[in-house]
Design an enzyme around this catalytic site. Structure first.
Site, mmCIF file in Angstrom:
data_model
loop_
_atom_site.group_PDB
_atom_site.id
_atom_site.type_symbol
_atom_site.label_atom_id
_atom_site.label_comp_id
_atom_site.label_asym_id
_atom_site.label_seq_id
_atom_site.Cartn_x
_atom_site.Cartn_y
_atom_site.Cartn_z
ATOM 1 N N HIS A 10 -14.492 1.075 -0.561
ATOM 2 C CA HIS A 10 -13.193 1.303 -0.538
ATOM 3 C C HIS A 10 -12.939 2.224 -1.622
ATOM 4 O O HIS A 10 -13.430 2.420 -2.423
ATOM 5 C CB HIS A 10 -12.349 -0.010 -0.661
ATOM 6 C CG HIS A 10 -12.472 -0.755 0.832
ATOM 7 N ND1 HIS A 10 -12.904 -2.238 0.509
ATOM 8 C CD2 HIS A 10 -11.940 -0.490 2.057
ATOM 9 C CE1 HIS A 10 -12.644 -2.590 1.763
ATOM 10 N NE2 HIS A 10 -12.107 -1.986 2.534
ATOM 11 N N CYS B 249 -8.553 -6.333 -4.336
ATOM 12 C CA CYS B 249 -8.596 -7.057 -3.129
ATOM 13 C C CYS B 249 -8.261 -8.352 -3.094
ATOM 14 O O CYS B 249 -7.641 -8.909 -1.936
ATOM 15 C CB CYS B 249 -10.005 -7.009 -2.643
ATOM 16 S SG CYS B 249 -11.284 -6.127 -3.337
HETATM 17 C C1 CIR Z 1 -15.961 -6.540 2.804
HETATM 18 O O1 CIR Z 1 -16.815 -6.164 2.759
HETATM 19 O O2 CIR Z 1 -14.686 -6.639 3.807
HETATM 20 C C2 CIR Z 1 -15.511 -7.824 1.812
HETATM 21 N N1 CIR Z 1 -16.773 -8.667 1.745
HETATM 22 C C3 CIR Z 1 -15.042 -7.487 0.521
HETATM 23 C C4 CIR Z 1 -13.770 -6.729 0.623
HETATM 24 C C5 CIR Z 1 -13.339 -6.015 -0.666
HETATM 25 N N2 CIR Z 1 -11.798 -5.443 -0.457
HETATM 26 C C6 CIR Z 1 -11.473 -4.350 -0.991
HETATM 27 O O3 CIR Z 1 -12.244 -3.793 -1.863
HETATM 28 N N3 CIR Z 1 -10.250 -4.155 -0.940
#
Ligand code: CIR
Length: 262
Positions: free
Chosen positions: A168, A255
């Site tokens: 991201h 997140c």
């Molecule tokens: C994913 O791969 O979607 C989750 N395991 C981690 C999301 C992390 N979110 C972010 O960086 N905004």
């Protein structure tokens, strides 16, 4: 009001589910320990609360292993929540599951109508600008369909390219104050932060870039001493928080909350 992009009255979090052990990850370094994740998450909520904000914590959602990463399902601007379209198959349903909570908590809820996808983790907001990084989770169509909503709320929007191996946009960047961004050299080299002062993470501390400025404090993932020292030297108040379990499923500090003012 200058600084509204990092001063917040509220945060919304979601307790990690037991199923977080099945969370998505690019490289497997072992499953997170659900109990330890819950502990680290509780400490995170307490730390945000300690800045004076009201922090609401939603019940875990077992059907969605990654739902503790609540930031990916919505974007909060000026008391409004925009319900997004997360780009991973297993995460798309998180948006609908979150909507009723947003309707209860926020001043208004706006639906992103698109056939594309947008993850909140790809959106970095300063006082006047919304930067959105295209990624494996956020498509140009999704970003373009978000534009009129963001503009109607008084922001300009800039669509950027996130280098291919970065999950991201905010995995490798965060806002420190109205004009300053903390970023990895790799993301900054893509030229996306022109016009901002950029503080680069030292070599080996790239994961520190997923930080959050929340009221008077910069929250930094623990274990990045050089970054912490550099930020303190620059004059920021820094608090380090454990993110060992979120990191196992590619998550960091940003997140784990939706941050907003009402
Ligand atoms: C994913 O791969 O979607 C989750 N395991 C981690 C999301 C992390 N979110 C972010 O960086 N905004």
């Amino acid at each position: 009001m200058p600084g509204h992009s990092y001063t917040f009255t509220h945060a919304l979090c979601r307790t990690p589910s037991r199923s977080v052990t099945a969370g998505l990850r690019a490289a497997d370094q072992g499953d997170p320990d659900a109990d330890l994740f819950v502990q680290e998450h509780a400490a995170y909520g307490d730390a945000l609360r300690a800045t004076g904000a009201t922090v609401r914590v939603l019940e875990p959602l077992e059907a969605f292993p990654d739902s503790t990463f609540i930031e990916d399902a919505a974007l909060c601007l000026k008391g409004q929540a925009i319900v997004l379209r997360p780009g991973a198959d297993t995460r798309l349903g998180e948006a609908a599951a979150l909507r009723p909570d947003l309707q209860r908590v926020m001043n208004g809820v706006i639906e992103l109508e698109t056939e594309g996808y947008v993850d909140g983790g790809d959106i970095l907001c300063s006082d006047h600008e919304v930067m959105i990084g295209l990624s494996a989770r956020t498509t140009r169509q999704g970003a373009e369909d978000l534009r009129p909503i963001v503009e109607s709320l008084g922001y300009t929007m800039r669509i950027l390219e996130t280098p291919a191996d970065i999950l991201h946009f905010k995995t490798e960047s965060s806002l420190l104050d109205t004009e300053t961004i903390l970023a990895t050299p790799k993301l900054a080299a893509s030229g996306c932060f022109t016009g901002y002062r950029v503080i680069l993470t030292p070599e080996g501390e790239e994961a520190a870039a997923n930080a959050i400025r929340f009221n008077d404090t910069v929250f930094l993932s623990a274990g990045h001493p050089k970054t912490a020292a550099a930020l303190r030297e620059t004059g920021y108040k820094v608090t380090e928080l454990a993110t060992s379990q979120a990191a196992l499923v590619d998550g960091g500090l940003s997140c784990l909350s939706l941050r907003f003012s009402l």
